[in-house]
Design a protein around this motif. Structure first.
Motif, PDB file in Angstrom:
ATOM      1  N   ASP A  58     -64.076   9.783   9.374  1.00 11.76           N
ATOM      2  CA  ASP A  58     -63.657  11.132   8.960  1.00 11.76           C
ATOM      3  C   ASP A  58     -62.586  11.006   7.885  1.00 11.76           C
ATOM      4  OD1 ASP A  58     -62.427  13.652   8.704  1.00 11.76           O
ATOM      5  OD2 ASP A  58     -62.703  14.130  10.823  1.00 11.76           O
ATOM      6  N   GLU A  59     -62.987  11.199   6.638  1.00 14.10           N
ATOM      7  CA  GLU A  59     -62.075  10.991   5.518  1.00 14.10           C
ATOM      8  C   GLU A  59     -60.872  11.928   5.569  1.00 14.10           C
ATOM      9  OE1 GLU A  59     -62.310  11.078   0.672  1.00 14.10           O
ATOM     10  OE2 GLU A  59     -64.117  10.492   1.789  1.00 14.10           O
ATOM     11  N   GLU A  60     -61.101  13.181   5.938  1.00 14.63           N
ATOM     12  CA  GLU A  60     -59.992  14.140   6.011  1.00 14.63           C
ATOM     13  C   GLU A  60     -58.976  13.721   7.073  1.00 14.63           C
ATOM     14  OE1 GLU A  60     -59.249  18.853   7.089  1.00 14.63           O
ATOM     15  OE2 GLU A  60     -61.216  18.234   6.339  1.00 14.63           O
TER      16      GLU A  60
ATOM     17  N   GLY B 102     -52.862   8.886   7.072  1.00 22.97           N
ATOM     18  CA  GLY B 102     -52.138   8.185   6.016  1.00 22.97           C
ATOM     19  C   GLY B 102     -50.895   8.946   5.577  1.00 22.97           C
ATOM     20  N   GLU B 103     -51.034  10.273   5.398  1.00 18.84           N
ATOM     21  CA  GLU B 103     -49.884  11.105   5.046  1.00 18.84           C
ATOM     22  C   GLU B 103     -48.818  11.054   6.139  1.00 18.84           C
ATOM     23  OE1 GLU B 103     -50.501  15.174   3.624  1.00 18.84           O
ATOM     24  OE2 GLU B 103     -52.590  14.610   3.240  1.00 18.84           O
TER      25      GLU B 103
ATOM     26  N   GLN C 195     -58.518  10.670   8.257  1.00 18.79           N
ATOM     27  CA  GLN C 195     -57.865   9.436   7.819  1.00 18.79           C
ATOM     28  C   GLN C 195     -56.807   9.716   6.762  1.00 18.79           C
ATOM     29  OE1 GLN C 195     -58.132   6.446   9.334  1.00 18.79           O
ATOM     30  NE2 GLN C 195     -59.388   7.601  10.777  1.00 18.79           N
ATOM     31  N   ASN C 196     -57.063  10.672   5.882  1.00 19.13           N
ATOM     32  CA  ASN C 196     -56.055  11.053   4.885  1.00 19.13           C
ATOM     33  C   ASN C 196     -54.818  11.653   5.551  1.00 19.13           C
ATOM     34  OD1 ASN C 196     -57.545  10.153   2.694  1.00 19.13           O
ATOM     35  ND2 ASN C 196     -58.482  12.142   2.322  1.00 19.13           N
ATOM     36  N   MET C 197     -55.035  12.510   6.577  1.00 17.80           N
ATOM     37  CA  MET C 197     -53.893  13.082   7.305  1.00 17.80           C
ATOM     38  C   MET C 197     -53.098  11.994   8.001  1.00 17.80           C
ATOM     39  SD  MET C 197     -54.703  16.766   9.042  1.00 17.80           S
ATOM     40  CE  MET C 197     -56.238  16.354   9.826  1.00 17.80           C
TER      41      MET C 197
ATOM     42  N   ASP D 289     -62.928   7.201  12.585  1.00 20.10           N
ATOM     43  CA  ASP D 289     -62.730   6.196  11.535  1.00 20.10           C
ATOM     44  C   ASP D 289     -63.457   6.578  10.250  1.00 20.10           C
ATOM     45  OD1 ASP D 289     -61.146   4.684  13.213  1.00 20.10           O
ATOM     46  OD2 ASP D 289     -62.704   3.192  13.663  1.00 20.10           O
TER      47      ASP D 289
ATOM     48  N   ASN E  46     -48.268   8.635   8.296  1.00 27.87           N
ATOM     49  CA  ASN E  46     -47.595   7.329   8.277  1.00 27.87           C
ATOM     50  C   ASN E  46     -46.579   7.229   7.147  1.00 27.87           C
ATOM     51  OD1 ASN E  46     -48.873   6.319  10.571  1.00 27.87           O
ATOM     52  ND2 ASN E  46     -50.609   5.563   9.394  1.00 27.87           N
TER      53      ASN E  46
ATOM     54  N   SER F 222     -57.147  18.274  15.544  1.00 29.61           N
ATOM     55  CA  SER F 222     -58.444  18.138  14.880  1.00 29.61           C
ATOM     56  C   SER F 222     -59.536  17.913  15.926  1.00 29.61           C
ATOM     57  CB  SER F 222     -58.415  16.989  13.874  1.00 29.61           C
ATOM     58  OG  SER F 222     -58.390  15.745  14.537  1.00 29.61           O
TER      59      SER F 222
END
Length: 135
Positions: free
Chosen positions: A33-35, A41-42, A37-39, A31, A44, A81
């Motif tokens: 891990d920004e990288e 989001g991409e 979470q960005n993946m 939760d 989705n 990951s």
């Protein structure tokens, strides 16, 4: 104290089990891990684009293939990951623990001795003699 209260106490104890603690730590780490979470989001957004394109009356086959590839690539990256590998390993351990608990409950519900239940192997379906599901 009735059985519901006892199960609540057992559920609270489950949350102190090292297998649960590892799952919770992996979940919290993912939760944060920004990288990752960005993946996600991409992924989705790409999946939404794919669904929208596929729902059109006249779909663009090349665009659907491109979006499908993007969704699959992102999914593979996410699942490979380090955080997701750790999370999935911890989740499998917790699912095995819950299967064991389920086998104990099924044995008791079928009149068997819950103290004799061994951990199921290979995923209990409740239809074997291990948990008493077929009695």
């Amino acid at each position: 104290m009735d059985c519901i209260d006892l199960f609540k106490k057992a559920a609270a104890a489950l949350q102190t089990d090292p297998r649960y603690l590892e799952l919770d730590a992996a979940r919290r780490e993912n939760d944060m891990d920004e990288e990752l979470q960005n993946m996600i989001g991409e992924f989705n957004l790409a999946r939404l684009d794919l669904n929208n394109e596929s729902a059109k009356a006249e779909t663009d086959a090349a665009r659907v293939a491109e979006l499908n590839q993007r969704v699959n690539d992102l999914y593979s990256q996410i699942m490979a990951s380090e955080g997701m590998v750790r999370y999935n390993a911890a989740k499998a351990e917790c699912e095995a623990m819950v299967s064991h608990i389920d086998a104990i409950i099924n044995t008791a519900m079928n009149g068997g001795d819950p103290m004799t239940v061994q951990a199921p192997t290979g995923g209990c379906t409740g239809s074997c003699s291990t948990c008493g599901g077929c009695h």
